[in-house]
Design a protein around this motif. Structure first.
Motif, PDB file in Angstrom:
ATOM      1  N   PHE A 150       0.857  -1.185   0.000  1.00 55.91           N
ATOM      2  CA  PHE A 150       0.000   0.000   0.000  1.00 55.91           C
ATOM      3  C   PHE A 150       0.900   1.245   0.000  1.00 55.91           C
ATOM      4  CE2 PHE A 150      -2.299  -3.466   1.871  1.00 55.91           C
ATOM      5  CZ  PHE A 150      -3.641  -3.297   1.557  1.00 55.91           C
ATOM      6  N   PRO A 151       1.580   1.519  -1.111  1.00 54.75           N
ATOM      7  CA  PRO A 151       2.495   2.666  -1.106  1.00 54.75           C
ATOM      8  C   PRO A 151       1.766   3.981  -0.856  1.00 54.75           C
ATOM      9  CG  PRO A 151       2.473   1.539  -3.263  1.00 54.75           C
ATOM     10  CD  PRO A 151       1.509   0.831  -2.397  1.00 54.75           C
ATOM     11  N   CYS A 152       2.445   4.915  -0.205  1.00 53.63           N
ATOM     12  CA  CYS A 152       1.904   6.264  -0.029  1.00 53.63           C
ATOM     13  C   CYS A 152       2.221   7.079  -1.279  1.00 53.63           C
ATOM     14  CB  CYS A 152       2.544   6.956   1.167  1.00 53.63           C
ATOM     15  SG  CYS A 152       2.045   6.256   2.745  1.00 53.63           S
ATOM     16  N   THR A 153       1.375   8.049  -1.577  1.00 53.59           N
ATOM     17  CA  THR A 153       1.628   8.921  -2.730  1.00 53.59           C
ATOM     18  C   THR A 153       1.271  10.356  -2.391  1.00 53.59           C
ATOM     19  OG1 THR A 153      -0.611   8.815  -3.609  1.00 53.59           O
ATOM     20  CG2 THR A 153       0.894   7.110  -4.350  1.00 53.59           C
ATOM     21  N   MET A 154       1.913  11.271  -3.083  1.00 52.27           N
ATOM     22  CA  MET A 154       1.462  12.668  -3.078  1.00 52.27           C
ATOM     23  C   MET A 154       1.119  13.008  -4.521  1.00 52.27           C
ATOM     24  SD  MET A 154       2.535  15.927  -3.990  1.00 52.27           S
ATOM     25  CE  MET A 154       3.870  16.934  -3.418  1.00 52.27           C
ATOM     26  N   VAL A 155      -0.104  13.437  -4.748  1.00 46.37           N
ATOM     27  CA  VAL A 155      -0.543  13.760  -6.107  1.00 46.37           C
ATOM     28  C   VAL A 155      -0.864  15.247  -6.175  1.00 46.37           C
ATOM     29  CG1 VAL A 155      -1.532  11.496  -6.625  1.00 46.37           C
ATOM     30  CG2 VAL A 155      -2.956  13.220  -5.541  1.00 46.37           C
ATOM     31  N   ASP A 156      -0.603  15.864  -7.302  1.00 45.54           N
ATOM     32  CA  ASP A 156      -0.930  17.279  -7.419  1.00 45.54           C
ATOM     33  C   ASP A 156      -1.186  17.691  -8.859  1.00 45.54           C
ATOM     34  OD1 ASP A 156      -1.321  19.939  -6.929  1.00 45.54           O
ATOM     35  OD2 ASP A 156       0.764  20.398  -6.422  1.00 45.54           O
ATOM     36  N   ARG A 157      -2.346  18.229  -9.102  1.00 43.27           N
ATOM     37  CA  ARG A 157      -2.680  18.943 -10.328  1.00 43.27           C
ATOM     38  C   ARG A 157      -4.027  19.607 -10.083  1.00 43.27           C
ATOM     39  NH1 ARG A 157      -2.186  17.023 -16.715  1.00 43.27           N
ATOM     40  NH2 ARG A 157      -1.369  19.058 -17.319  1.00 43.27           N
ATOM     41  N   ILE A 158      -4.151  20.845 -10.456  1.00 42.15           N
ATOM     42  CA  ILE A 158      -5.422  21.541 -10.237  1.00 42.15           C
ATOM     43  C   ILE A 158      -6.349  21.250 -11.415  1.00 42.15           C
ATOM     44  CG2 ILE A 158      -6.477  23.832 -10.105  1.00 42.15           C
ATOM     45  CD1 ILE A 158      -4.020  24.609  -8.347  1.00 42.15           C
ATOM     46  N   VAL A 159      -7.488  20.634 -11.097  1.00 45.27           N
ATOM     47  CA  VAL A 159      -8.430  20.191 -12.133  1.00 45.27           C
ATOM     48  C   VAL A 159      -9.849  20.579 -11.704  1.00 45.27           C
ATOM     49  CG1 VAL A 159      -9.135  18.253 -13.596  1.00 45.27           C
ATOM     50  CG2 VAL A 159      -6.955  18.130 -12.371  1.00 45.27           C
ATOM     51  N   PRO A 160     -10.334  21.722 -12.167  1.00 52.55           N
ATOM     52  CA  PRO A 160     -11.700  22.110 -11.777  1.00 52.55           C
ATOM     53  C   PRO A 160     -12.747  21.189 -12.393  1.00 52.55           C
ATOM     54  CG  PRO A 160     -10.547  23.929 -12.884  1.00 52.55           C
ATOM     55  CD  PRO A 160      -9.709  22.698 -13.052  1.00 52.55           C
ATOM     56  N   ALA A 161     -13.904  21.094 -11.749  1.00 51.41           N
ATOM     57  CA  ALA A 161     -15.006  20.326 -12.338  1.00 51.41           C
ATOM     58  C   ALA A 161     -15.370  20.966 -13.678  1.00 51.41           C
ATOM     59  CB  ALA A 161     -16.198  20.356 -11.387  1.00 51.41           C
ATOM     60  N   ALA A 162     -15.599  20.129 -14.687  1.00 50.56           N
ATOM     61  CA  ALA A 162     -15.897  20.656 -16.030  1.00 50.56           C
ATOM     62  C   ALA A 162     -17.306  21.236 -16.081  1.00 50.56           C
ATOM     63  CB  ALA A 162     -15.751  19.544 -17.058  1.00 50.56           C
TER      64      ALA A 162
END
Ligand code: CS2
Length: 469
Positions: free
Chosen positions: A218-230
């Motif tokens: 169960f690796p840990c992750t950091m995710v990042d990208r700004i994605v507004p609802a369409a």
């Protein structure tokens, strides 16, 4: 004309740079939303272009039917359009090659989870879907999906239930477990999901829990990208750019980041060749992102909602507010240990620029939802560390006050604890207006509940906000 594998697209649209007809599934992704498409699916698309392999993605939606229906109608293709002031970069992503709506095809999903070809199950289901009890660190047995899945494991409805039942079928069939890759904004997200999965497995069959503990990952992750609802506008602009209609179109920023703990049981795509960073310890990165990006994001969201500013960029366009955001980020940076390879001052300035991107219409209302699930790791944890270091944690008191004021002044908030929050806003002691919120079980950490000075700061900030100053 709708996007499909036979579409002729406008010039300048980047297409998958590998033979999709040869791509076989290796990943199931649960939570087939815009964030997944702009992040993990895009990274995988880039990794497949760099070094092809059996890592096609099957997108799963646990509740909604529509996105998977749209996906199928488009031969599983969709566009990702990165925008900033310099223009738009449209691409079509080809890494997704299947789709399942669990609400209409539970057995299809369970069969797939048991399939030895699937070696990774990744997740973006939002904080509230896990059924995590912050007080115990384990399962919230009153969470609607958790409560059902504890009783009827063979027909799961929630994410932990599906993960456990899938692993159980693999164990029975002598198939190694899949790696569970949590990509939600929770601190030590892999550890959290591991604990919840083990607890549910233990409740059904202790031998299953021991097998998962010994063989799983169960690796840990950091995710990042700004994605507004369409919105309809997003889809219209995408159609103009692509030359065909894309029901799954989205706008995002050029920036993207993925930091992953390198602990996979049966291989992984070469996401590093697509720019992902594999590290031994993700925690410093996720803390940095939760406290310097997501914390200020929540603060902006509540400020924006209270001041009738619709988008993050609108808040950032008011110099006084942008300065407050910068101060909050600096205060958050003070609570962090050094983060390998990152200059926190530069990271802060980059965030200010990203939040100010004039082409990204990220609704403050969207970020404002689910505050009870977000603030503990974004704001309260930072306040605890700041107080422990002998500081006054004033920036975090102000952000907390903005949230409480927003809850008090908004007739209908979206939050799994909306009912309790509404009650807490009811009869308020004017001398201690935040008292009811501090009394909500499992919300504030004990260190903050016990600190009357800090609560007075929250109250003072709340008085200011409610007075409109
Ligand atoms: C946002 C995040 O909606 C929210 O709560 O703070 O979705 C944020 O946009 C992402 O974490 C950025 O990577």
């Amino acid at each position: 004309m709708q996007l499909s594998s036979s579409s002729t697209l406008a010039g300048g649209v980047l297409m998958p740079r590998y033979d999709r007809t040869k791509l076989k599934p290796g990943i199931v992704h649960i939570g087939f939303g815009a964030f997944h498409r702009a992040h993990q699916a895009t990274y995988t698309d880039n990794a497949l272009a760099a070094s092809f392999g059996d890592w096609g993605i099957v997108g799963v939606s646990l509740r909604s039917i529509e996105p998977i229906r749209d996906l199928k109608m488009q031969d599983h293709l969709f566009s990702v359009i990165a925008r900033d002031a310099s223009g738009a970069a449209p691409r079509v992503v080809g890494s997704v090659i299947g789709g399942i709506s669990a609400a209409s095809d539970r057995d299809g999903l369970l069969d797939l989870l048991a399939d030895p070809a699937i070696r990774i199950v990744s997740l973006t289901v939002t904080e509230k879907a896990y059924g995590f009890d912050p007080a115990s660190g384990g399962l919230d047995r009153h969470h609607p999906a958790v409560a059902v899945d504890l009783v009827t494991p063979g027909s799961p409805v929630g994410v932990i239930g599906f993960l456990v039942e899938g692993l159980s079928r693999r164990k029975q069939a002598g198939v190694p477990p899949y790696t569970v890759l949590c990509c939600d904004n929770l601190p030590t997200n892999g550890r959290v999901v591991e604990r919840l999965v083990l607890e549910m497995a233990e409740a059904h069959d202790p031998a299953l829990a021991s097998w998962i503990a010994a063989e799983g990952a169960f690796p840990c992750t950091m995710v990042d990208r700004i994605v507004p609802a369409a919105t309809d506008e997003t889809r219209q602009r995408a159609a103009d750019l692509l030359g065909v209609e894309d029901k799954l179109a989205l706008d995002t920023e050029p920036f993207m980041q993925w930091v992953i703990e390198d602990r996979f049981v049966s291989g992984r795509p070469e996401w590093d060749r697509a720019g992902a960073l594999f590290v031994a310890d993700v925690e410093p990165y996720e803390k940095m992102k939760l406290r310097m990006l997501n914390g200020p994001h929540s603060m902006i969201a509540y400020l924006g909602q209270l001041k009738a500013l619709e988008y993050v960029k609108d808040v950032m366009a008011v110099p006084e507010y942008a300065e407050r955001v910068r101060r909050h980020m600096s205060a958050a940076a003070m609570t962090l240990d050094p983060v390998p390879g990152i200059d926190l001052g530069q990271y802060r300035e980059q965030l200010i620029e990203r939040f100010s991107n004039p082409t990204i219409a990220h609704r403050t209302k969207q970020i404002a939802m689910d505050g009870s699930q977000k603030l503990p790791q974004r704001i309260f944890a930072a306040a605890v560390d700041d107080l422990a270091a002998g500081h006054d944690a004033a920036a975090f008191a102000e952000a907390t006050a903005l949230w409480i004021a927003y809850v008090m002044q908004t007739p209908q908030i979206e939050d799994p604890r909306a009912h309790e929050l509404r009650q807490a806003s009811g009869v308020v002691d004017p001398a201690d207006p935040s008292a009811n919120f501090f009394a909500l079980p499992g919300l504030f950490p004990p260190r903050l509940i016990g600190d009357r000075d800090w609560r007075d700061r929250v109250n003072a900030a709340l008085d200011h906000v409610l007075a409109g100053t």
